[in-house]
Structure formats: C-alpha cells, structure tokens
Write a protein that holds these residues in place. Structure first.
Motif, PDB file in Angstrom:
ATOM      1  N   ALA A 134      63.119 -68.947   5.706  1.00  0.00           N
ATOM      2  CA  ALA A 134      63.964 -68.475   4.611  1.00  0.00           C
ATOM      3  C   ALA A 134      63.092 -68.079   3.429  1.00  0.00           C
ATOM      4  O   ALA A 134      62.535 -68.922   2.748  1.00  0.00           O
ATOM      5  N   GLY A 135      62.940 -66.804   3.208  1.00  0.00           N
ATOM      6  CA  GLY A 135      62.162 -66.315   2.085  1.00  0.00           C
ATOM      7  C   GLY A 135      60.689 -66.115   2.366  1.00  0.00           C
ATOM      8  O   GLY A 135      59.967 -65.576   1.532  1.00  0.00           O
ATOM      9  N   THR A 152      75.402 -72.544  -4.270  1.00  0.00           N
ATOM     10  CA  THR A 152      74.296 -71.598  -4.141  1.00  0.00           C
ATOM     11  C   THR A 152      74.652 -70.239  -4.725  1.00  0.00           C
ATOM     12  O   THR A 152      73.780 -69.519  -5.237  1.00  0.00           O
ATOM     13  N   MET A 177      67.547 -68.605  -1.319  1.00  0.00           N
ATOM     14  CA  MET A 177      66.843 -69.244  -0.212  1.00  0.00           C
ATOM     15  C   MET A 177      65.835 -70.288  -0.707  1.00  0.00           C
ATOM     16  O   MET A 177      65.273 -71.040   0.090  1.00  0.00           O
ATOM     17  N   HIS A 192      63.898 -73.970   0.994  1.00  0.00           N
ATOM     18  CA  HIS A 192      62.442 -74.074   1.140  1.00  0.00           C
ATOM     19  C   HIS A 192      61.908 -75.308   0.435  1.00  0.00           C
ATOM     20  O   HIS A 192      61.141 -76.091   1.022  1.00  0.00           O
ATOM     21  N   THR A 204      64.361 -74.614   8.053  1.00  0.00           N
ATOM     22  CA  THR A 204      64.779 -75.477   6.951  1.00  0.00           C
ATOM     23  C   THR A 204      65.848 -76.436   7.458  1.00  0.00           C
ATOM     24  O   THR A 204      66.475 -76.220   8.492  1.00  0.00           O
ATOM     25  N   GLU A 245      69.202 -74.645   7.633  1.00  0.00           N
ATOM     26  CA  GLU A 245      69.286 -73.781   8.814  1.00  0.00           C
ATOM     27  C   GLU A 245      69.625 -74.587  10.066  1.00  0.00           C
ATOM     28  O   GLU A 245      70.500 -74.207  10.863  1.00  0.00           O
TER      29      GLU A 245
END
Length: 297
Positions: free
Chosen positions: A127-128, A186, A195, A199, A285, A288
């Motif tokens: 993510a990212g 979010t 994202m 992280h 993550t 996720e």
C-alpha cells in the motif's frame, strides 16, 4: 543484572516468534543516571572496557557511564562497536500496559531489535510502496479532530470485543463492523495519505506484537497474558486531542493507536490461522490481510 540476564535468550525460548528473527544477543541498556550494562561476546565487550568499567563476567559488562553519543540519549538501533552493531535502549519503568521495569525494558529491547530486522529484511509496503522504515506523517489537524478521535475509539472498542469473542464467525462479524468504521475515518484524510496508516501500522504493530510476545515467552508467561495486555492497550489509548497541537510523534495516535491496533490485528489473524508474519514481511499490511480474511461485508 536482572535485565541483562532476562533479555539474553540463551535457551532460545523466543526462536519461533518470527521466522528468521532472533532477539538481540548483544545489546546495551542505559540508565539516565549513567549506569549502563553491555551484553555481548568478550571481544566486543573488551572494546567498551574503559572509563570506569568493571570486569566483564559471563558476557555482561557494567559501565559507569553510557559510551559515545549514548550519553546524550541512550537509543540507537545500530550502535557501532568495532565492526559490530548493537541495539541500545534505556531502562524504562513501563511500556504501555506493562507496568514493571524488567518486563517493559525487555519488551522494548525486543521491539527495537525487530525494527532493525525490518530495515534489513522487510519488503516495501504494498500500500503506497513505502520503504519499510519510512514514516508518513498524517496531518495533526485531522488526527486531533473530534470525529477522527471518536471513530478511532470505536475501532479500538470493536477490536477489544473481537479479541474476547469465541468463534471465528463472531470475530468475522465484529471485524466487518470494524472495517466499516475504519473506512469512514480514513475518508477524513487527504486521498494521497489514505494508505499511510496501514503502512505505519504494519511497521509499529508488528514490532509491538514481537516485543510483547517474545518478552512474555522469555519470562515464562502465557499467550493469554499477551492478549489481555493488548486489550488494555486498546482500552487505555489516550485521546488524540490531548498534548501539544504541533507534536505529531508525541500524539497518542502515533504513540499508542497504531501500535495497539496492529498488534491486536496480528492476534486476530492468528485466530484465523493466517500465515500473516510471512505476508507482512513480504509487504502486506494488517488491514489488507484482515479484509481478505473477513471477506465482503
């Protein structure tokens, strides 16, 4: 002596906490008053044996003052002693829900040792595509807002409920609600930063889980105690609205929330039998993996 003896896992009680990770076998622990203990091989300790040091015995050396720049701040993931790097941490009275100094200091040493492992072994976050140790700051104006703070509190309550639930179906139902609230919160962030929390949570939550789990295994305590400790951390996380309005790293969102939620999600993924450690190391993550495990709401 107690910290030095306990932190050295000569019986490898912690060997299965994380694949390929071993808790630090050579390290420094310092006190604000100046007294320091070094643990390591004789040839390493001999390089530290100056400035009022006592004789090294059984791989333990006491120093009257912290060596080098540790005299200003006893914290370094890679304190160089010759060609060897040691993890250095301060003695602490408590760490989050851990109230006694021995367990707290050992847990922090293992936590910080795992950060050093992350830097060497973790892949970028999917993510990212953030680097393993990259710190992505979220805007404090959003973090400290009443709605962001309130939604995060609801999420922690739901995670506490999930940790106490019995069946996988009940846990899955609670986690589905949790993800819905998390999605709402979010959306309060700028789109480019949505994202970032996953992280940061990957980095700190995995280290928190390792620190707690390894320390309690080393001390002969149960996995149930680890879960209860995580419940306490979720419950006791202070409001994000407290503290200085410009202190990101001092805010409880950064210092408590992502540690507590990441570690709790790790326990819940274990409950489902997910090989989460390998996937986290490879770039996944917690968010996720939980979404994949829970499935469509």
């Amino acid at each position: 002596m107690a910290i030095a003896g306990m932190a050295r896992d000569t019986m490898a009680l912690t060997r299965n906490v994380w694949p390929s990770y071993s808790v630090p076998s050579q390290f420094l622990v310092c006190r604000a008053s100046g007294r320091t203990v070094a643990v390591g091989r004789p040839e390493v300790l001999s390089r530290l044996g100056t400035g009022g040091a006592g004789a090294a015995r059984d791989g333990i050396l006491f120093l009257s003052t912290p060596p080098g720049h540790l005299a200003q701040a006893c914290f370094d993931l890679n304190f160089g002693v010759g060609d060897v790097s040691l993890v250095a941490v301060p003695v602490v009275g408590n760490v989050y829900g851990i109230r006694d100094s021995l367990a707290a200091t050992v847990a922090m040493l293992y936590h910080e040792g795992f950060h050093e492992y992350q830097a060497r072994q973790f892949s970028p976050t999917h993510a990212g595509q953030y680097a393993p140790h990259q710190e992505i700051r979220l805007p404090l104006a959003v973090i400290r807002s009443a709605v962001f703070d309130s939604l995060a509190r609801v999420e922690r309550m739901l995670l506490t409920e999930a940790l106490r639930a019995g069946t996988r179906d009940s846990v899955r139902t609670i986690l589905s609600r949790y993800l819905g609230v998390r999605d709402t919160r979010t959306q309060l962030l700028p789109s480019a930063l949505r994202m970032a929390e996953a992280h940061n949570e990957r980095k700190e939550g995995s280290a928190q889980w390792v620190g707690y789990t390894a320390a309690f295994l080393r001390m002969g305590r149960s996995r149930d105690e680890v879960r209860w400790l995580m419940e306490r951390d979720l419950r006791d996380t202070p409001s994000f609205t407290a503290g200085h309005a410009e202190d990101y790293f001092g805010n409880s969102y950064r210092q408590w929330h992502i540690y507590a939620t990441g570690a709790a999600l790790a326990v819940l993924l274990e409950h489902f039998g997910v090989s989460w450690r390998e996937q986290i190391e490879a770039g996944a993550t917690f968010e996720e993996l939980v979404r994949t495990t829970v499935g469509p709401s």
